[in-house]
Design a protein around this motif. Structure first.
Motif, PDB file in Angstrom:
ATOM      1  N   GLN A  99      -4.113  -1.122 -10.906  1.00 42.00           N
ATOM      2  CA  GLN A  99      -5.461  -1.331 -10.384  1.00 42.00           C
ATOM      3  C   GLN A  99      -5.575  -2.673  -9.660  1.00 42.00           C
ATOM      4  O   GLN A  99      -6.206  -2.762  -8.598  1.00 42.00           O
ATOM      5  N   THR A 100      -4.941  -3.740 -10.244  1.00 40.07           N
ATOM      6  CA  THR A 100      -4.984  -5.064  -9.598  1.00 40.07           C
ATOM      7  C   THR A 100      -4.298  -5.042  -8.252  1.00 40.07           C
ATOM      8  O   THR A 100      -4.789  -5.595  -7.268  1.00 40.07           O
TER       9      THR A 100
ATOM     10  N   VAL B 262      -4.387  -5.231  -2.353  1.00 39.87           N
ATOM     11  CA  VAL B 262      -3.957  -4.712  -1.049  1.00 39.87           C
ATOM     12  C   VAL B 262      -5.176  -4.388  -0.188  1.00 39.87           C
ATOM     13  O   VAL B 262      -5.223  -4.706   1.007  1.00 39.87           O
ATOM     14  N   ARG B 263      -6.183  -3.786  -0.799  1.00 44.88           N
ATOM     15  CA  ARG B 263      -7.374  -3.442  -0.044  1.00 44.88           C
ATOM     16  C   ARG B 263      -8.073  -4.713   0.483  1.00 44.88           C
ATOM     17  O   ARG B 263      -8.596  -4.738   1.593  1.00 44.88           O
TER      18      ARG B 263
ATOM     19  N   GLU C 259       1.896  -2.507 -23.450  1.00 43.66           N
ATOM     20  CA  GLU C 259       2.712  -2.189 -22.278  1.00 43.66           C
ATOM     21  C   GLU C 259       2.010  -1.146 -21.392  1.00 43.66           C
ATOM     22  O   GLU C 259       1.974  -1.291 -20.156  1.00 43.66           O
ATOM     23  N   LEU C 260       1.431  -0.079 -22.029  1.00 46.08           N
ATOM     24  CA  LEU C 260       0.760   0.958 -21.251  1.00 46.08           C
ATOM     25  C   LEU C 260      -0.482   0.405 -20.569  1.00 46.08           C
ATOM     26  O   LEU C 260      -0.725   0.680 -19.378  1.00 46.08           O
ATOM     27  N   GLN C 261      -1.217  -0.443 -21.294  1.00 42.71           N
ATOM     28  CA  GLN C 261      -2.407  -1.044 -20.697  1.00 42.71           C
ATOM     29  C   GLN C 261      -2.039  -1.993 -19.547  1.00 42.71           C
ATOM     30  O   GLN C 261      -2.723  -2.070 -18.525  1.00 42.71           O
TER      31      GLN C 261
ATOM     32  N   ALA D 107       0.836  -1.210   0.000  1.00 39.91           N
ATOM     33  CA  ALA D 107       0.000   0.000   0.000  1.00 39.91           C
ATOM     34  C   ALA D 107       0.868   1.257   0.000  1.00 39.91           C
ATOM     35  O   ALA D 107       0.565   2.256  -0.669  1.00 39.91           O
ATOM     36  N   ALA D 108       1.984   1.222   0.717  1.00 43.52           N
ATOM     37  CA  ALA D 108       2.886   2.379   0.767  1.00 43.52           C
ATOM     38  C   ALA D 108       3.496   2.612  -0.609  1.00 43.52           C
ATOM     39  O   ALA D 108       3.620   3.753  -1.074  1.00 43.52           O
ATOM     40  N   ARG D 109       3.907   1.530  -1.306  1.00 45.89           N
ATOM     41  CA  ARG D 109       4.509   1.695  -2.619  1.00 45.89           C
ATOM     42  C   ARG D 109       3.487   2.229  -3.634  1.00 45.89           C
ATOM     43  O   ARG D 109       3.826   3.020  -4.522  1.00 45.89           O
ATOM     44  N   LEU D 110       2.210   1.881  -3.564  1.00 50.12           N
ATOM     45  CA  LEU D 110       1.187   2.384  -4.474  1.00 50.12           C
ATOM     46  C   LEU D 110       0.989   3.888  -4.292  1.00 50.12           C
ATOM     47  O   LEU D 110       0.784   4.636  -5.272  1.00 50.12           O
ATOM     48  N   ALA D 111       1.026   4.375  -3.078  1.00 49.10           N
ATOM     49  CA  ALA D 111       0.854   5.805  -2.823  1.00 49.10           C
ATOM     50  C   ALA D 111       1.987   6.593  -3.452  1.00 49.10           C
ATOM     51  O   ALA D 111       1.782   7.707  -3.961  1.00 49.10           O
ATOM     52  N   GLU D 112       3.198   6.043  -3.454  1.00 48.20           N
ATOM     53  CA  GLU D 112       4.332   6.743  -4.048  1.00 48.20           C
ATOM     54  C   GLU D 112       4.184   6.845  -5.571  1.00 48.20           C
ATOM     55  O   GLU D 112       4.695   7.776  -6.177  1.00 48.20           O
TER      56      GLU D 112
END
Length: 998
Positions: A738-739, A744-745, A729-731, A302-307
């Motif tokens: 998102q996954t 994490v949630r 690659e972008l998709q 979760a911390a890495r996603l916020a960054e």
């Protein structure tokens, strides 16, 4: 068997020819053969035995195959011969035998040895003439033995009754009697049965021991499998009870193994339960540890996603512009395709126009297509001319083929004519070679038949020359040995005479006063004799005697060697004759040379025949080839004319069709290339016009699509587009963010994970150690159980194998018990054989019982009813029983040993025994009737009354139409027996006188 006549020439002591008329002697039933010692009474019996069997009894045969039978009184030119006329098995036969004879050579010096000769003739009462049956020693011997049914030894015991032998038989022990009876009755088959039973016992015993050894091996393997829980029986292979003891020990070991397997199963069950409990505890600890680590990892993610949230928004905007540009993409792609097609079409048009003439370089598509159609029409008109041109080429090739065939046939005709011109000469030469080889083969076969006899004669001649020298050397050695023996004997006799002259002094040396003299008995010895100088004592005489005996033995050896050498010389001389060895060698060498040359010539017969057959076959082939070539040459003339006419017509047609070209084909190729160039140019011109129009339409559609999508220019739309790789690659980045956010949630929202995070940290090491200990205990219990199961299975397998082995050995063990019992019973070692009597002894005992019964019938008359011979099977000492012989004295009623009989009693008892044995052996030999018997010596020990009784018994034999000849020195017998054959000893050799008969 009845003897009729005996003729003797130069045999034994008889130097001249002597004859005995047994028919005349046998008319009285009892006749006497007498004469002084050494006159030759036994030689008459030897002559009968020699005529029947080709040898004489005992040592009188000597060496040299009967050469010693020749009389020393015979004239040098008289050959030794014995002729016997007899009737046996209803057939009247005449046997003539001549032993080997050493005589002077007919040519040259020295002696030669003639081989022994034998004739057998039979009298034919129908024709009243003698007919020859055989001259073969072996055939005659087999015929006489078969007719008489007795061997020479049996004949000498049954027909020529030697009283001394039967007196010894009467007093002999069981073993000595067994040897004589075994020879007479031929009980070797019963001894062979004993031997076979012993061998069978040893063989079955070995098999039983081998089976017991295999059984013990199985028991040892069972002991190894069972460990200390099994005890083996202390028995060796072959001992009784081994199989039962092994099976009993195996049963105990199997029961123990099953008990141990049950214990191991229980221990394994307990270990499995403990292993399951520790496994559950370890699983709980691992699950707690997993949840705690899962919660910690979710907080970190979760911390890495916020960054990375700003980068995620920029990627979303870039994906939105790419989606808008995708609406313009089809128009961009269509414009690019149209542009590429137009450039390719323009390049193709330029290349096609460059190949056309300058006049057509700027022409349009329609004029070019019209010119191509005109060239194609002209090309179609040349098709018939092209077919005519191909036919002309085929005609030319066909004519060339006819020319080649003509040349080949011409060569065949010339070659055949040349070869056939020399055929008769070649055939004559080959036939001559075949005839010569055939003649050589016939000559080689004839020479081969002559080679072997010539080689044998040459070998015999060389041996004859060598043996001639050996014979002379052996004769010299024999003469020297004889002289040495004579000198040694004279020396011994001289010393003996000297000792006899001085024997008084030798006796006086042992005299003492008061002791009686051994000669006169006086106890006073006033003047004992004294030894003189040179006195010969006993030791000197014995040394001289030993020297004489040694010299005499050397003389005998030298004479035997001389006889052997002379016999070999006679055989070699009979084979080689008197022809010199050099002449025989030359003849043999000439035969070998001629044979070798003939074989060499004959070896080429097959090759010559094959070459002649090949030449005849080749002639036939060449004649046929010559004829066929002529036929083909004639048939080619008409074909050649037809081809020439057709060729002229085709050449005229092709000249008009090809014009200025070298050929119709070349003209057609020019038109094909021109039509192709024009067609290609017309097609590329039309394609260039079409692609230019399509490119113009595509540019208009692209500008309209970019404006509708919100782009200022088509270039902006092209820049916003993403290729497939960049788009994916972008998709992927957007989907991954998102996954990850959703995952994490979800983890942070799990109740059990949050609950595990609030609990103390899990002790995974302690749980793993407890589980490892439980695994180890389970493996140990499982290994112990597997080992117990393997032990049980191995014991079951080995026990089953041992049981099968015991069942398989049971018949063999029974056979061994049966054979061992029979073998020990036949060998006399069994406890069931109470008298320890062997099978052969048992059979001989039955024969002896028959002999004793037959002898008793005559012994009762000879002894005036006093004595009876009985067979006894009592054991003698520690020996075996079965061949005892006792005499029953009717005066005392006691049974005693035959050795207690007096001299006269022993004689008539042995005589009765001999006559009884003759009857039994005769019956055993097939019932051959013995009408002539001879009894040798012993009558001098009888008193007058006993002699009368014995003669009455012998005279009673006439009742069975027998004749008995008595060989004796007793003077009283010459008075009692009128038919006599007297042997008179003279200096020139003994003679026979027959009187008082008929």
């Amino acid at each position: 068997m009845r003897l009729h006549r005996l003729d003797i020439t130069a045999f034994g002591p008889f130097g001249a020819s002597q004859s005995v008329d047994f028919d005349d002697l046998s008319a009285a039933g009892l006749f006497l053969l007498h004469g002084p010692t050494g006159a030759g009474k036994t030689s008459v019996l030897d002559a009968v035995c020699y005529a029947l069997y080709g040898s004489v009894p005992g040592a009188r045969q000597g060496s040299g195959q009967g050469m010693t039978l020749r009389s020393d009184h015979a004239a040098p030119g008289t050959r030794t011969e014995v002729r016997l006329e007899l009737t046996v098995a209803g057939r009247r036969l005449e046997i003539t035998r001549q032993p080997p004879w050493e005589r002077l050579k007919l040519r040259g010096k020295g002696t030669t040895v003639d081989k022994a000769q034998t004739w057998l003739r039979e009298y034919d009462p129908t024709t009243r003439a003698w007919k020859d049956l055989s001259r073969s020693h072996q055939e005659i011997g087999e015929e006489i033995t078969q007719l008489l049914g007795m061997s020479r030894e049996q004949f000498c015991q049954v027909v020529l009754l030697p009283q001394g032998d039967f007196a010894r038989f009467l007093r002999a022990d069981a073993e000595a009697r067994g040897k004589l009876l075994g020879r007479l009755f031929d009980t070797r088959r019963f001894a062979e049965v004993e031997k076979r039973l012993a061998e069978r016992r040893r063989a079955t015993e070995a098999q039983v021991r081998e089976g017991d050894a295999a059984l013990l091996a199985d028991a040892h393997r069972m002991q190894q499998a069972a460990g200390d829980t099994m005890e083996l029986p202390e028995l060796a292979p072959g001992e009784p009870g081994l199989a039962e003891a092994v099976l009993e020990a195996a049963a105990v070991a199997r029961a123990t193994a099953r008990e141990l397997l049950t214990i191991a199963d229980r221990r394994l069950t307990a270990a499995e339960s403990a292993r399951a409990a520790t496994g559950r505890e370890l699983a709980d600890a691992r699950e707690l540890d997993r949840l705690q680590r899962r919660f910690a990892e979710a907080r970190e993610r979760a911390a890495r996603l916020a960054e990375r949230s700003d980068a995620h928004r920029a990627a979303q905007e870039r994906m939105e512009r790419a989606r808008k540009a995708e609406a313009v993409a089809p128009a961009l792609e269509l414009r690019d395709v149209a542009d590429s097609e137009h450039r390719r079409a323009a390049a193709a048009e330029g290349r096609a126009r460059a190949l056309l003439p300058q006049a057509l370089a700027d022409a349009g598509a329609a004029p070019l297509a019209a010119a191509a159609r005109r060239a194609a029409e002209e090309l179609g008109g040349l098709e018939s001319a092209r077919r005519a041109e191909r036919r002309l080429a085929a005609l030319v090739e066909e004519r060339a083929g006819l020319d080649r065939q003509e040349r080949a046939d011409e060569e065949v005709r010339q070659e055949a004519e040349t070869w056939l011109a020399d055929w008769e000469t070649v055939r004559t030469g080959l036939q001559s070679r075949v005839d010569s080889a055939q003649e050589a083969a016939t000559r080689a076969e004839q020479l081969a038949v002559q080679r072997d006899p010539a080689r044998r004669r040459l070998t015999a001649a060389r041996q004859r020359d060598r043996l001639t020298d050996d014979t002379e050397a052996a004769r010299q050695r024999a003469l020297a040995a004889a002289e040495d023996a004579v000198e040694a004997r004279a020396h011994w006799l001289d010393l003996k005479e000297q000792r006899l002259h001085g024997i008084a002094a030798e006796l006086a040396a042992n005299l003492t006063d008061g002791t009686p003299c051994a000669v006169c008995g006086a106890t006073q010895h006033p003047a004992p004799a004294r030894k003189t100088a040179g006195h010969v004592d006993r030791e000197a005489e014995e040394r001289a005697l030993t020297a004489y005996q040694t010299a005499d033995e050397l003389r005998a050896q030298a004479e035997r060697h001389l006889g052997t050498v002379r016999e070999a010389l006679a055989a070699a001389t009979a084979e080689a004759g008197d022809t010199p060895t050099a002449q025989l060698a030359e003849e043999a060498e000439e035969l070998d040379g001629a044979y070798t040359r003939a074989r060499a010539t004959a070896s080429g017969l097959h090759a010559a025949q094959e070459e002649l057959r090949r030449a005849e076959g080749e002639r036939e082939q060449r004649v046929a080839a010559q004829q066929q070539a002529a036929v083909r040459s004639a048939s080619r003339v008409a074909g050649r004319d037809r081809l020439e006419r057709e060729q002229a017509l085709l050449e005229e047609e092709l000249t008009l069709a090809r014009g200025t070209a070298e050929s119709v084909t070349a003209r057609a190729a020019q038109l094909e290339r021109w039509a192709a160039l024009l067609t290609d140019a017309a097609d590329t011109a039309r394609a260039a016009e079409d692609t230019a129009q399509r490119l113009k339409d595509a540019d208009a559609r692209l500008a309209d699509a970019a404006f509708r999508a919100g782009f200022d220019t088509p270039a902006d739309a092209a820049a916003a587009l993403l290729d497939d790789t960049a788009h994916r690659e972008l998709q992927r980045r957007l989907d991954a963010w998102q996954t990850e956010d959703a995952a994490v949630r979800a983890v942070l929202a799990e109740a059990d994970t949050a609950d595990a995070a609030r609990r103390p940290p899990a002790d995974l090491t302690a749980a793993e150690q407890a589980a490892a200990d439980a695994d180890r205990r389970l493996r140990e219990a499982s290994s112990a159980r597997d080992a117990a199961d393997r032990c049980r299975a191995e014991l079951d397998r080995l026990s089953a194998h041992a049981t099968t082995s015991v069942r398989r050995l049971a018949p063999l063990r029974e056979e061994y018990t049966r054979v061992a019992r029979l073998a020990s019973l036949a060998a006399g070692t069994s406890a069931d054989n109470e008298r320890r009597m062997r099978l052969e002894s048992y059979v001989l005992a039955a024969r002896l019982e028959q002999v004793a019964a037959a002898a008793t019938a005559r012994l009762l008359r000879m002894s005036s009813g006093r004595y009876t011979l009985v067979h006894s099977d009592d054991r003698s000492g520690r020996g075996r029983s079965g061949l005892g012989l006792h005499v029953v004295d009717a005066w005392t009623g006691r049974e005693r040993d035959t050795a207690t009989l007096s001299g006269g009693e022993t004689f008539f008892a042995s005589l009765a025994l001999a006559l009884g044995l003759a009857d039994v052996v005769t019956d055993e030999a097939g019932g051959v009737r013995l009408d002539t018997l001879f009894i040798d010596e012993g009558f001098g020990s009888l008193d007058d009354q006993t002699l009368d009784e014995v003669l009455d018994v012998l005279d009673a034999l006439r009742e069975r139409d027998r004749s008995v000849g008595i060989v004796s020195h007793v003077a009283d017998l010459r008075r009692r027996i009128h038919a006599q054959l007297e042997v008179v000893k003279e200096r020139s050799g003994s003679v026979l006188r027959q009187r008082g008969a008929g």
